[in-house]
Design a protein around this motif. Structure first.
Motif, PDB file in Angstrom:
ATOM      1  N   LYS A 253       0.836  -1.206   0.000  1.00  0.00           N
ATOM      2  CA  LYS A 253       0.000   0.000   0.000  1.00  0.00           C
ATOM      3  C   LYS A 253       0.871   1.257   0.000  1.00  0.00           C
ATOM      4  CE  LYS A 253      -3.673   2.271   2.688  1.00  0.00           C
ATOM      5  NZ  LYS A 253      -4.581   2.137   3.847  1.00  0.00           N
ATOM      6  N   TYR A 254       2.048   1.162   0.608  1.00  0.00           N
ATOM      7  CA  TYR A 254       2.908   2.346   0.759  1.00  0.00           C
ATOM      8  C   TYR A 254       4.180   2.284  -0.089  1.00  0.00           C
ATOM      9  CZ  TYR A 254      -0.228   3.887   4.417  1.00  0.00           C
ATOM     10  OH  TYR A 254      -1.349   4.303   5.111  1.00  0.00           O
ATOM     11  N   GLY A 255       4.106   1.582  -1.219  1.00  0.00           N
ATOM     12  CA  GLY A 255       5.166   1.749  -2.204  1.00  0.00           C
ATOM     13  C   GLY A 255       6.076   0.576  -2.458  1.00  0.00           C
ATOM     14  N   TYR A 256       6.030  -0.469  -1.627  1.00  0.00           N
ATOM     15  CA  TYR A 256       6.882  -1.622  -1.891  1.00  0.00           C
ATOM     16  C   TYR A 256       6.380  -2.366  -3.126  1.00  0.00           C
ATOM     17  CZ  TYR A 256       9.531  -5.941  -1.263  1.00  0.00           C
ATOM     18  OH  TYR A 256      10.371  -7.014  -1.465  1.00  0.00           O
ATOM     19  N   ASP A 257       7.305  -2.847  -3.954  1.00  0.00           N
ATOM     20  CA  ASP A 257       6.897  -3.530  -5.177  1.00  0.00           C
ATOM     21  C   ASP A 257       7.809  -4.719  -5.473  1.00  0.00           C
ATOM     22  OD1 ASP A 257       5.087  -3.732  -7.314  1.00  0.00           O
ATOM     23  OD2 ASP A 257       6.520  -2.821  -8.693  1.00  0.00           O
ATOM     24  N   GLY A 258       8.462  -5.227  -4.412  1.00  0.00           N
ATOM     25  CA  GLY A 258       9.428  -6.303  -4.599  1.00  0.00           C
ATOM     26  C   GLY A 258       8.897  -7.654  -4.149  1.00  0.00           C
ATOM     27  N   PRO A 259       9.785  -8.643  -4.061  1.00  0.00           N
ATOM     28  CA  PRO A 259       9.372 -10.002  -3.730  1.00  0.00           C
ATOM     29  C   PRO A 259       9.183 -10.231  -2.230  1.00  0.00           C
ATOM     30  CG  PRO A 259      11.720  -9.955  -4.143  1.00  0.00           C
ATOM     31  CD  PRO A 259      11.225  -8.561  -4.387  1.00  0.00           C
ATOM     32  N   VAL A 260       8.332 -11.209  -1.902  1.00  0.00           N
ATOM     33  CA  VAL A 260       8.193 -11.702  -0.532  1.00  0.00           C
ATOM     34  C   VAL A 260       8.529 -13.190  -0.567  1.00  0.00           C
ATOM     35  CG1 VAL A 260       6.710 -12.011   1.474  1.00  0.00           C
ATOM     36  CG2 VAL A 260       6.366 -10.036  -0.030  1.00  0.00           C
ATOM     37  N   TYR A 261       9.595 -13.567   0.123  1.00  0.00           N
ATOM     38  CA  TYR A 261      10.049 -14.952   0.123  1.00  0.00           C
ATOM     39  C   TYR A 261       9.483 -15.689   1.327  1.00  0.00           C
ATOM     40  CZ  TYR A 261      13.464 -13.432  -3.365  1.00  0.00           C
ATOM     41  OH  TYR A 261      14.046 -12.915  -4.490  1.00  0.00           O
ATOM     42  N   SER A 262       8.966 -16.880   1.099  1.00  0.00           N
ATOM     43  CA  SER A 262       8.482 -17.733   2.179  1.00  0.00           C
ATOM     44  C   SER A 262       8.427 -19.166   1.666  1.00  0.00           C
ATOM     45  CB  SER A 262       7.088 -17.284   2.643  1.00  0.00           C
ATOM     46  OG  SER A 262       6.107 -17.646   1.667  1.00  0.00           O
ATOM     47  N   THR A 263       8.076 -20.091   2.541  1.00  0.00           N
ATOM     48  CA  THR A 263       7.789 -21.453   2.075  1.00  0.00           C
ATOM     49  C   THR A 263       6.395 -21.454   1.443  1.00  0.00           C
ATOM     50  OG1 THR A 263       6.797 -22.116   4.180  1.00  0.00           O
ATOM     51  CG2 THR A 263       9.182 -22.460   3.926  1.00  0.00           C
ATOM     52  N   PRO A 264       6.062 -22.453   0.609  1.00  0.00           N
ATOM     53  CA  PRO A 264       4.718 -22.493  -0.001  1.00  0.00           C
ATOM     54  C   PRO A 264       3.572 -22.504   1.017  1.00  0.00           C
ATOM     55  CG  PRO A 264       6.203 -23.985  -1.155  1.00  0.00           C
ATOM     56  CD  PRO A 264       6.936 -23.509   0.059  1.00  0.00           C
ATOM     57  N   PRO A 265       3.635 -23.315   2.109  1.00  0.00           N
ATOM     58  CA  PRO A 265       2.521 -23.269   3.063  1.00  0.00           C
ATOM     59  C   PRO A 265       2.379 -21.910   3.737  1.00  0.00           C
ATOM     60  CG  PRO A 265       3.926 -25.177   3.500  1.00  0.00           C
ATOM     61  CD  PRO A 265       4.622 -24.335   2.479  1.00  0.00           C
ATOM     62  N   THR A 266       3.515 -21.244   3.995  1.00  0.00           N
ATOM     63  CA  THR A 266       3.449 -19.927   4.635  1.00  0.00           C
ATOM     64  C   THR A 266       2.713 -18.936   3.746  1.00  0.00           C
ATOM     65  OG1 THR A 266       5.431 -20.252   5.984  1.00  0.00           O
ATOM     66  CG2 THR A 266       4.843 -17.982   5.469  1.00  0.00           C
ATOM     67  N   ARG A 267       2.996 -18.958   2.438  1.00  0.00           N
ATOM     68  CA  ARG A 267       2.285 -18.050   1.525  1.00  0.00           C
ATOM     69  C   ARG A 267       0.776 -18.244   1.630  1.00  0.00           C
ATOM     70  NH1 ARG A 267       2.612 -19.866  -4.432  1.00  0.00           N
ATOM     71  NH2 ARG A 267       1.293 -21.434  -3.451  1.00  0.00           N
ATOM     72  N   ASP A 268       0.312 -19.483   1.559  1.00  0.00           N
ATOM     73  CA  ASP A 268      -1.129 -19.752   1.544  1.00  0.00           C
ATOM     74  C   ASP A 268      -1.772 -19.454   2.892  1.00  0.00           C
ATOM     75  OD1 ASP A 268      -0.590 -20.561  -1.002  1.00  0.00           O
ATOM     76  OD2 ASP A 268      -0.847 -22.700  -0.631  1.00  0.00           O
ATOM     77  N   LEU A 269      -1.112 -19.876   3.977  1.00  0.00           N
ATOM     78  CA  LEU A 269      -1.661 -19.619   5.314  1.00  0.00           C
ATOM     79  C   LEU A 269      -1.693 -18.122   5.611  1.00  0.00           C
ATOM     80  CD1 LEU A 269       0.163 -22.449   7.304  1.00  0.00           C
ATOM     81  CD2 LEU A 269      -2.312 -22.286   6.947  1.00  0.00           C
ATOM     82  N   ALA A 270      -0.648 -17.405   5.210  1.00  0.00           N
ATOM     83  CA  ALA A 270      -0.599 -15.960   5.470  1.00  0.00           C
ATOM     84  C   ALA A 270      -1.733 -15.248   4.744  1.00  0.00           C
ATOM     85  CB  ALA A 270       0.754 -15.393   5.041  1.00  0.00           C
ATOM     86  N   ALA A 271      -1.966 -15.595   3.483  1.00  0.00           N
ATOM     87  CA  ALA A 271      -3.051 -14.959   2.729  1.00  0.00           C
ATOM     88  C   ALA A 271      -4.398 -15.226   3.400  1.00  0.00           C
ATOM     89  CB  ALA A 271      -3.063 -15.481   1.292  1.00  0.00           C
ATOM     90  N   MET A 272      -4.613 -16.464   3.843  1.00  0.00           N
ATOM     91  CA  MET A 272      -5.859 -16.808   4.525  1.00  0.00           C
ATOM     92  C   MET A 272      -6.035 -15.990   5.802  1.00  0.00           C
ATOM     93  SD  MET A 272      -6.856 -20.421   6.360  1.00  0.00           S
ATOM     94  CE  MET A 272      -5.840 -20.020   7.800  1.00  0.00           C
ATOM     95  N   LEU A 273      -4.986 -15.905   6.612  1.00  0.00           N
ATOM     96  CA  LEU A 273      -5.085 -15.206   7.892  1.00  0.00           C
ATOM     97  C   LEU A 273      -5.163 -13.695   7.710  1.00  0.00           C
ATOM     98  CD1 LEU A 273      -2.569 -17.318  10.003  1.00  0.00           C
ATOM     99  CD2 LEU A 273      -5.055 -17.295  10.188  1.00  0.00           C
ATOM    100  N   GLN A 274      -4.495 -13.160   6.685  1.00  0.00           N
ATOM    101  CA  GLN A 274      -4.569 -11.717   6.433  1.00  0.00           C
ATOM    102  C   GLN A 274      -5.993 -11.292   6.066  1.00  0.00           C
ATOM    103  OE1 GLN A 274      -1.596 -11.633   3.428  1.00  0.00           O
ATOM    104  NE2 GLN A 274       0.117 -11.512   4.862  1.00  0.00           N
ATOM    105  N   LEU A 275      -6.666 -12.086   5.237  1.00  0.00           N
ATOM    106  CA  LEU A 275      -8.051 -11.762   4.866  1.00  0.00           C
ATOM    107  C   LEU A 275      -8.966 -11.864   6.070  1.00  0.00           C
ATOM    108  CD1 LEU A 275      -8.208 -13.589   1.416  1.00  0.00           C
ATOM    109  CD2 LEU A 275      -8.217 -11.121   1.794  1.00  0.00           C
ATOM    110  N   ASP A 276      -8.755 -12.880   6.914  1.00  0.00           N
ATOM    111  CA  ASP A 276      -9.544 -13.024   8.129  1.00  0.00           C
ATOM    112  C   ASP A 276      -9.267 -11.862   9.088  1.00  0.00           C
ATOM    113  OD1 ASP A 276     -11.343 -14.675   9.807  1.00  0.00           O
ATOM    114  OD2 ASP A 276      -9.587 -14.816  11.109  1.00  0.00           O
ATOM    115  N   TYR A 277      -8.010 -11.450   9.169  1.00  0.00           N
ATOM    116  CA  TYR A 277      -7.604 -10.327  10.010  1.00  0.00           C
ATOM    117  C   TYR A 277      -8.341  -9.047   9.605  1.00  0.00           C
ATOM    118  CZ  TYR A 277      -4.345  -6.533  11.401  1.00  0.00           C
ATOM    119  OH  TYR A 277      -3.787  -5.380  11.876  1.00  0.00           O
ATOM    120  N   LEU A 278      -8.464  -8.826   8.298  1.00  0.00           N
ATOM    121  CA  LEU A 278      -9.190  -7.643   7.817  1.00  0.00           C
ATOM    122  C   LEU A 278     -10.641  -7.658   8.284  1.00  0.00           C
ATOM    123  CD1 LEU A 278      -7.900  -7.215   4.145  1.00  0.00           C
ATOM    124  CD2 LEU A 278      -7.274  -5.877   6.163  1.00  0.00           C
ATOM    125  N   ASP A 279     -11.280  -8.822   8.229  1.00  0.00           N
ATOM    126  CA  ASP A 279     -12.675  -8.936   8.685  1.00  0.00           C
ATOM    127  C   ASP A 279     -12.793  -8.622  10.168  1.00  0.00           C
ATOM    128  OD1 ASP A 279     -13.581  -9.609   6.187  1.00  0.00           O
ATOM    129  OD2 ASP A 279     -13.542 -11.773   6.537  1.00  0.00           O
TER     130      ASP A 279
END
Length: 629
Positions: A253-279
Motif C-alpha cells: 500500500k505504501y510503495g513496496y513492489d518487490g518479492p516476498v520470500y516464504s515457504t509455499p505453506p506460509t504463503r497460503d496460510l498468510a493470505a488466509m489469515l490476512q483476509l480473516d484479520y481484515l474482517d
C-alpha cells in the motif's frame, strides 16, 4: 558488467556443456532463477543429470523452459493418456511462471513411473515440466484460489520476475563491507516482528507483523533506515502467524513492489489469515489498515522456497530456509552475506522438540556468526510440561467438565495449536481416555487444517504415515464438526455438552468472544488456554484472575466458568529447550540477540546464555542498530 553481458557469458558457458542437437534460444534471469529457453525440451528431458551439472557449475538455480508450451487443455488430455488410470489423478494445475504442471494424484508413484520414466514421457509429449503431489485428503479453497489467481496474473508475474531477476543479479558496486541489523519491532515484547538487514548494497526486511492487544500495533516502518519502502530488495517471511505476517500487505500500500520470500505453506496460510484479520479488524474498529487488493499484491509478488534451497535474493545475499518446527511451513531464515563475509540467522518462532505435527527445529547450519532467536518462554521458570503430561491434564479437564454437563471452550490459533489439540482430542476419544462428544471447530480452523493436508511433506513422518500409509486420517474423524453458520453456533451454545475449539487464540476477537459471552456465566463450563497469552489481551487478563471483562461501551461480561491453562501445547520452545538449542547449535555463533519475549524473559535468557556458553549476548530494544562486521 552489464546484465546483458553477464547473460551472454552464462549462455556461452551453457552451450559448451549442452550436447549437440540441443538448441539454447535464450537465457534470462527470472526472480532468483536462471531460465534456459529451448526448442528442444524433449531432448533436455532425456539428459537426466544435465540441469544438476549446470546448476552446480554456474552456481545458479536452473529452470529449463520450452519456448512454446502446449495449450493447457490439450496438455491435460495428453497427461491423462500417458498416466495409467489407477494413479487416480484428481487435479492438474498449470503454472506458466515456471513451465511446471502440478499433478495431484492419489498414487503419486504411478504418475512418476519407474525411475521417473512417466514424468519424462509427460515432458516429451507436452513440453511442460511435471511435478507430482498426493491428492490432499481435505480440499483447501485457499490453495485453489491462490493457484487460480496466480494463473490469472501470469503475464504480470513474468514481467515482475524478470525485473527482480535483473535486480538480484546486478553488479556489486560498493567498496565497503559491513552488515547491520535494525530492530523495528518485537524487542522486549511479543508481536510486531520486523527486522531490517542492511549491507552497503542491499536491504532486506524480515517479517512484518502486528502486536495483538496493543494500541501501538505496527512496527516502526516510518524511520529513515527503511524509507522509502520501494528501495527494499526483499521481504522474508518466517511464518504465517499474524504477529509476523499481518502487515506485509501494508508494505504494498505504501510503495513496496518487490518479492516476498516464504515457504509455499506460509504463503497460503498468510493470505488466509490476512483476509480473516481484515474482517476482524473491520468488525472491531470499522477501519482496515489495507484491503484485499493489497493481499492480492502480496500473493502476486510471492516467491516460494522449500527448506534447504540456497537462493540469491540480492547481489550479496543468499537465503536458505530451515525447518523451525513451530507451525506448518515455519522457517529459520539463514542469510549468507557477501562472498563468505558473514552469516546470520533469524529463528522466527521455533520449537526444539518433536510434536504430533512437526519434527524439531534444525540446529545445524553451514556457517553462523550471529543469531536472532525468539525468547517467548525465555524466563528462568518458563518450563513447559512434557506433551504427554499436558495431554493428560487436558483429558482430565474435558472429562470433568463433560460429566458435570458443561462445555469446554479452547481458544486456539487457527494454524498450529488447533491441529495439535485436534490430534490429541481425536486420540483421546479413540482410546477412550475422554467421553465421546462432538468437537466443534469454529473460525478458520477447518481451512487451516485443509492446508496442512495439502503440504504433507512439511508434517513429520509419523503423521504422514498414519494418514497415507495406514489410511487413518485423524483430521477426518467423525467427532469433528465445522461450525459454518450463526444458526449452528447458537445450537452449539444451547446444546449438549461438547468441546469447542475456536479462534482467536488470545481472545482478541473472532468467534471465541461469542461463545465466551454466552457461556461465561455458567460455572459448569470451562475455558482452557493452550497457547501464549500476550500482555494486554483479554486472554492474559482472564489468566490473571479477572472476573469482569468490559465488552462494549457500557457492558461488562461476568465470568463464572472455570479457567484453566494447559501448558505444553505451545509451538514455542520453553526455557530448557531454548538453552538446549544453543548447546547443540552447530557452528556456535559469536553473537546472540534475544527477541520476541517480554523484557524479563529476553534479558534473563541473554544473561543465562552468556554465563553458560560465554557467547556475546544482547537483549535489544526497538529502534536499535547493530553493526555485525
Amino acid at each position: 558488467m552489464l546484465i546483458e553481458d553477464r547473460l551472454k557469458e552464462l549462455r556461452d558457458k551453457i552451450n559448451t556443456k549442452v550436447p549437440a542437437g540441443i538448441t539454447i534460444s535464450d537465457v534470462e534471469f527470472e526472480g532468483p532463477e536462471l531460465v534456459i529457453y529451448t526448442d528442444d525440451p524433449k531432448k533436455f528431458a532425456d539428459q537426466e543429470d544435465l540441469i544438476r551439472v549446470l546448476a552446480r557449475e554456474l552456481r545458479k538455480r536452473i529452470v529449463v523452459r520450452p519456448n512454446i508450451l502446449e495449450d493447457p487443455e490439450t496438455a491435460a488430455t495428453k497427461i491423462k493418456s500417458v498416466v495409467p488410470d489407477n494413479a487416480g489423478i484428481s487435479d492438474i494445475f498449470f503454472d506458466p511462471d515456471t513451465g511446471e504442471v502440478l499433478i495431484e494424484a492419489e498414487k503419486p508413484g504411478i504418475v512418476i513411473g519407474k525411475n521417473g520414466a512417466t514424468l519424462r514421457d509427460i515432458t516429451k509429449s507436452t513440453c511442460w515440466t511435471p511435478k507430482v503431489v498426493r491428492t490432499p485428503p481435505i480440499e483447501s479453497s485457499t490453495v485453489k484460489q491462490v493457484r487460480q489467481y496466480l494463473r490469472s496474473v501470469k503475464d504480470e508475474r513474468k514481467t515482475f520476475l524478470r525485473t527482480i531477476g535483473r535486480r538480484i543479479h546486478r553488479d556489486v558496486i560498493a567498496k565497503d563491507q559491513w552488515v547491520r541489523v535494525t530492530t523495528l519491532g518485537c524487542c522486549r515484547e511479543v508481536g510486531r516482528a520486523a527486522f531490517l538487514l542492511t549491507t552497503p548494497e542491499s536491504r532486506v526486511l524480515i517479517d512484518c507483523g502486528e502486536k495483538p492487544g496493543s494500541t501501538t500495533s505496527t512496527p516502526y516502518l516510518y524511520v529513515p533506515e527503511i524509507s522509502p519502502l520501494s528501495s527494499l530488495d526483499a521481504v522474508v517471511l518466517t511464518h504465517a502467524h499474524l504477529d509476523h505476517c499481518a502487515l506485509v500487505p501494508l508494505l504494498f500500500k505504501y510503495g513496496y513492489d518487490g518479492p516476498v520470500y516464504s515457504t509455499p505453506p506460509t504463503r497460503d496460510l498468510a493470505a488466509m489469515l490476512q483476509l480473516d484479520y481484515l474482517d476482524v479488524v473491520k468488525k472491531e474498529s470499522g477501519r482496515q489498515p489495507y484491503t484485499s487488493n493489497e493481499v492480492k499484491e502480496y500473493i502476486k509478488h510471492s516467491i516460494t522456497l522449500n527448506y534447504g534451497s540456497v537462493t540469491d535474493i540480492a547481489p550479496d545475499i543468499k537465503l536458505t530456509f530451515h525447518n523451525a518446527g513451530h507451525i506448518l511451513g515455519s522457517a529459520i531464515a539463514h542469510f549468507h552475506l557477501g562472498d563468505g563475509l558473514y552469516n546470520i540467522a533469524f529463528t522466527g518462532d521455533f520449537n526444539y522438540q518433536k510434536t504430533r505435527l512437526f519434527s524439531p527445529a534444525v540446529s545445524t547450519f553451514p556457517r553462523l556468526e550471529a543469531l536472532f532467536m525468539e525468547s517467548t518462554y525465555g524466563g528462568a521458570n518458563a518450563l513447559q510440561p512434557a506433551r504427554e503430561d499436558a495431554e493428560a491434564k487436558l483429558y482430565d479437564i474435558v472429562t470433568r467438565t463433560i460429566e458435570r454437563g458443561g462445555k469446554v471452550i479452547i481458544p486456539a490459533f487457527a494454524v498450529g495449536r488447533s491441529q495439535e489439540v485436534m490430534l490429541a482430542l481425536e486420540e483421546g476419544m479413540r482410546k477412550e481416555k475422554i467421553p465421546r462428544v462432538k468437537v466443534y471447530l469454529d473460525g478458520m480452523i477447518k481451512e487451516a487444517t485443509a492446508i496442512h493436508t495439502t503440504y504433507p511433506e512439511y508434517l513429520n513422518a509419523d503423521l504422514r504415515n498414519q494418514i497415507f500409509r495406514d489410511g487413518m486420517n485423524p483430521f477426518l474423524a467423525e467427532c469433528f464438526v465445522q461450525v459454518d453458520s450463526s444458526d449452528l453456533r447458537e445450537k452449539v451454545i444451547g446444546g449438549d455438552p461438547c468441546v469447542i475449539v475456536t479462534t482467536s487464540g488470545m481472545l482478541s476477537g473472532g468467534p471465541v468472544m461469542e461463545y465466551l459471552y454466552a457461556l461465561a456465566p455458567d460455572e459448569r463450563n470451562t475455558l482452557v488456554f493452550v497457547g501464549y497469552q500476550a500482555e494486554g489481551t483479554f486472554g492474559r487478563r482472564l489468566q490473571k484472575g479477572w472476573r469482569e471483562i468490559p465488552v462494549g461501551n457500557r457492558e461488562t461480561m461476568v465470568v463464572k466458568l472455570d479457567i484453566d491453562t494447559v501448558d505444553g501445547f505451545s509451538g514455542h520452545s520453553d526455557r530448557k529447550q531454548l538453552m538446549g538449542f544453543i548447546q547443540h547449535i552447530q557452528p556456535r555463533p559469536e553473537k546472540i540477540f534475544t527477541i520476541h519475549g517480554d523484557e524479563n524473559s529476553t534479558i534473563d535468557l541473554a544473561s543465562s546464555i552468556y554465563k553458560r556458553f560465554h557467547i556475546e549476548t544482547r537483549s535489544p530494544l526497538n529502534l536499535e542498530t547493530y553493526r555485525m562486521v
